[in-house]
Design an enzyme around this catalytic site. Sequence first.
Site, short mmCIF file in Angstrom:
data_model
loop_
_atom_site.label_atom_id
_atom_site.label_comp_id
_atom_site.label_asym_id
_atom_site.label_seq_id
_atom_site.Cartn_x
_atom_site.Cartn_y
_atom_site.Cartn_z
N HIS A 57 0.86 -1.18 0.00
CA HIS A 57 0.00 0.00 0.00
C HIS A 57 0.91 1.24 0.00
O HIS A 57 2.01 1.20 0.55
CB HIS A 57 -0.84 -0.05 1.29
CG HIS A 57 -1.92 0.97 1.39
ND1 HIS A 57 -1.68 2.29 1.73
CD2 HIS A 57 -3.26 0.87 1.23
CE1 HIS A 57 -2.83 2.94 1.78
NE2 HIS A 57 -3.79 2.11 1.47
N ASP A 67 2.91 -4.46 8.09
CA ASP A 67 1.71 -3.64 7.93
C ASP A 67 0.52 -4.57 8.16
O ASP A 67 0.18 -5.39 7.31
CB ASP A 67 1.71 -3.05 6.51
CG ASP A 67 0.43 -2.28 6.20
OD1 ASP A 67 -0.53 -2.38 6.99
OD2 ASP A 67 0.39 -1.62 5.15
N CYS A 72 -4.81 2.39 -3.67
CA CYS A 72 -3.54 2.91 -3.10
C CYS A 72 -2.39 1.94 -3.32
O CYS A 72 -1.50 1.81 -2.47
CB CYS A 72 -3.68 3.25 -1.62
SG CYS A 72 -4.80 4.60 -1.31
N LYS A 124 -10.73 0.06 10.60
CA LYS A 124 -10.99 -1.12 9.76
C LYS A 124 -11.46 -2.30 10.58
O LYS A 124 -11.70 -3.38 10.06
CB LYS A 124 -9.72 -1.51 8.99
CG LYS A 124 -9.29 -0.47 7.95
CD LYS A 124 -8.05 -0.93 7.23
CE LYS A 124 -7.37 0.16 6.43
NZ LYS A 124 -8.06 0.54 5.21
N GLN A 152 -4.65 -4.97 7.17
CA GLN A 152 -5.65 -5.90 6.65
C GLN A 152 -5.61 -7.27 7.33
O GLN A 152 -6.32 -8.19 6.91
CB GLN A 152 -5.47 -6.09 5.13
CG GLN A 152 -5.65 -4.83 4.32
CD GLN A 152 -7.09 -4.29 4.35
OE1 GLN A 152 -8.04 -5.00 4.70
NE2 GLN A 152 -7.26 -3.03 4.00
N1 PMP Z 1 -1.88 -0.62 4.60
C1 PMP Z 1 -2.86 -1.37 4.08
C2 PMP Z 1 -2.56 -2.76 3.63
C3 PMP Z 1 -4.14 -0.83 3.97
O1 PMP Z 1 -5.12 -1.57 3.44
C4 PMP Z 1 -4.39 0.48 4.41
C5 PMP Z 1 -5.76 1.10 4.27
N2 PMP Z 1 -6.36 0.90 3.03
C6 PMP Z 1 -3.33 1.20 4.95
C7 PMP Z 1 -2.09 0.62 5.03
C8 PMP Z 1 -3.51 2.59 5.44
O2 PMP Z 1 -4.41 2.64 6.49
P1 PMP Z 1 -4.90 4.05 7.05
O3 PMP Z 1 -5.52 4.76 5.88
O4 PMP Z 1 -5.88 3.71 8.10
O5 PMP Z 1 -3.68 4.74 7.54
#
Ligand code: PMP
Length: 423
Positions: free
Chosen positions: A134, A211, A377, A237, A214
């Site tokens: 991401h 990270d 993203c 999430k 998910q």
């Molecule tokens: N890493 C992953 C794998 C994600 O799915 C996301 C959110 N889509 C993020 C990081 C970023 O999370 P946040 O927008 O809550 O900072």
Amino acid sequence: MSSQNVSEKPTGPLDVGRIREDFPILGRRVYGKPLVYLDNAATSQKPRQVIEALVRYYEQHNANIHRAIHCLGEEATAAYEEARAKVARFINAPSPECIVFTRNTTEAINLVAHTWGRANVGPQADILLTQMEHHSNLIPWQRLAAEKGASLRYIGLTNEQTLELDGLDELMHDRTRILAVTHASNAVGTINPIGRLVKEAHRNGTTVLVDGAQSAPHMPVDVQAMDCDFFAFSAHKMLGPTGVGVLYARRELLDEMEPFLAGGEMIKRVTLEGATWNDVPWKFEAGTPNIADVIAFGVAIDYLTGLGMENVRAHEMEITDYAMRRLRQMEEVFIYGPPDVADRGGVVSFNYPDLHPHDIGTILDREGVAIRAGHHCTQPLMRILGVSGTARASFYVYNTLEEVDVLVEALGKARAFFSNDTP
Ligand code: PMP
């Protein structure tokens, strides 16, 4: 400040009908159709227990924490710190001091890049990432590499969007300071073999950031068993409010790291000339934190714990398996990621050959079905897949097999609409 568990049953399948009653938003209609919310990888919905915890906090306990010598301040402080302890237990961290509250996963990763990264990554260093990261686990490292003159390396992908680990020995060497890797892909669903990666990284003296944006919401996570050095995730999430993230770090790393932001709360003693830092983890929580949302996040964790994370995972595997089987029956649908549900989270990313994912998303929206369409993203990953984006359905504890049927039916309508099959 008590919370309510939704299920008396610690094990067994989820009682989805009962769970759904806890989520007021699921009673909504969208364009006259019942809402089918399948955008959980972006953010989850919130149960009334979490919403009520926010209201209860502001109605009964609101005060600033850690400094007040009055009843409300003490109650708010105790509830805030109790939430930290709940988070620690949820991911089996050795102690609450290993838990730093941030705004989100993105801020947690930036904290590590700015503090640990600046102190430990030099011009000769390599930063090892994967091609499925991401942007939040990509840009902070790109900036650090540019600042320090370090090099970025990437673990590539197989045709099923799993990590290509055959050449790992060559990618990981004595100059590899950090491996930053997602536990589960938000874009294609792949669950990565974190245990193996951490073992190989540590054998090499490489620090590992996972990270967990998910994974923490969807499966049991044990940071000690995983043996990672950093683990980041977001409350929003996993049934919690927006504006709260978590950075878990090994205690000795937090002790040696410099603060990220500076100001109130993170100091011990201040003179006109300088300051000394507060103890871990408060050293990393400058200014008044997001007290109410952290406390409500604690209630979200109670809720998930009440369901049992093994059950959450089993439920999502069942729905994902059903969704993949139904989608595979549709002509021409292409599903990304590993074919076996055991290797993937509750994310199904797909494309039709000549339908733009945004068009799919728009038609589905008119049917009340909320999915995500776009690059998620993960622009470099999309480029590797040779697409500008995908359509993505992502599931959570309140989704049903019947909702998958609605999705598939709505997709059929989108297909017919764009191929002019409709009269
Ligand atoms: N890493 C992953 C794998 C994600 O799915 C996301 C959110 N889509 C993020 C990081 C970023 O999370 P946040 O927008 O809550 O900072």
